[in-house]
Design an enzyme around this catalytic site. Structure first.
Site, PDB file in Angstrom:
ATOM      1  CB  THR A   1      -1.012  -0.273   1.171  1.00 31.78           C
ATOM      2  OG1 THR A   1      -0.513  -0.516   2.325  1.00 31.78           O
ATOM      3  CG2 THR A   1      -1.639  -1.693   1.181  1.00 31.78           C
ATOM      4  CG  ASP A   2      -1.448   4.452  -2.419  1.00 35.87           C
ATOM      5  OD1 ASP A   2      -1.865   4.729  -1.214  1.00 35.87           O
ATOM      6  OD2 ASP A   2      -0.764   4.789  -2.852  1.00 35.87           O
ATOM      7  CB  ALA A   3       1.219   7.833   1.874  1.00 34.54           C
TER       8      ALA A   3
END
Length: 147
Positions: A14-16
């Protein structure tokens, strides 16, 4: 028949924004492609030992819905085109729990000599297996259309 590969979304996928980073879907296409080849008795190790590699020359992805940490996703992989010099695949990635389609994708790979990098024709040892895979795809699609 499509090959279905499951992947459990890890935190590092996942990302931010707490959704699966778009680049991971391309990695998951590879997981599906490797399983597709394996189903038909071809491993990347065998190809490389025989002096062939299978680089991607085109990749596309259409993002439809986000994936999130801890989801289990299913990567559906189908062979869509085959010549003795290249093969193309289509993908659908969907959420296993909800059935939500998340991504549609496409890759094209070419067969090249490992040492020279030049495009080559795949020998019958591999091409025959892949041609069988494409026949299975055509039969499956015909059955689906009849239903």
């Amino acid at each position: 028949m499509p090959i279905i590969t499951e992947h459990h979304v890890s935190f590092y996928d996942t990302d931010a924004m707490a959704v699966v980073h778009h680049a991971n879907y391309i990695r998951w296409f590879e997981e599906g492609r490797v399983e597709y080849l394996r189903k038909y008795g071809i491993t990347l190790e065998d190809l490389m030992e025989d002096g062939y590699v299978f680089p991607i020359t085109e990749v596309r992805a259409r993002y439809l819905a986000p994936g999130r940490f801890d989801d289990t996703v299913c990567i559906e992989t189908r062979g869509s085109q085959l010549t003795k010099a290249k093969m193309a695949f289509t993908y659908r990635v969907f959420n296993k729990a909800t059935g939500t389609l998340m991504v549609r994708g496409f890759t094209q790979n070419v067969f090249t000599h490992r040492d020279t990098g030049k495009i080559c024709r795949l020998p019958a040892k591999y091409y025959t297996k892949l041609a069988l895979a494409m026949e299975d795809e055509a039969d499956w699609l015909e059955t689906e259309a009849d239903e």
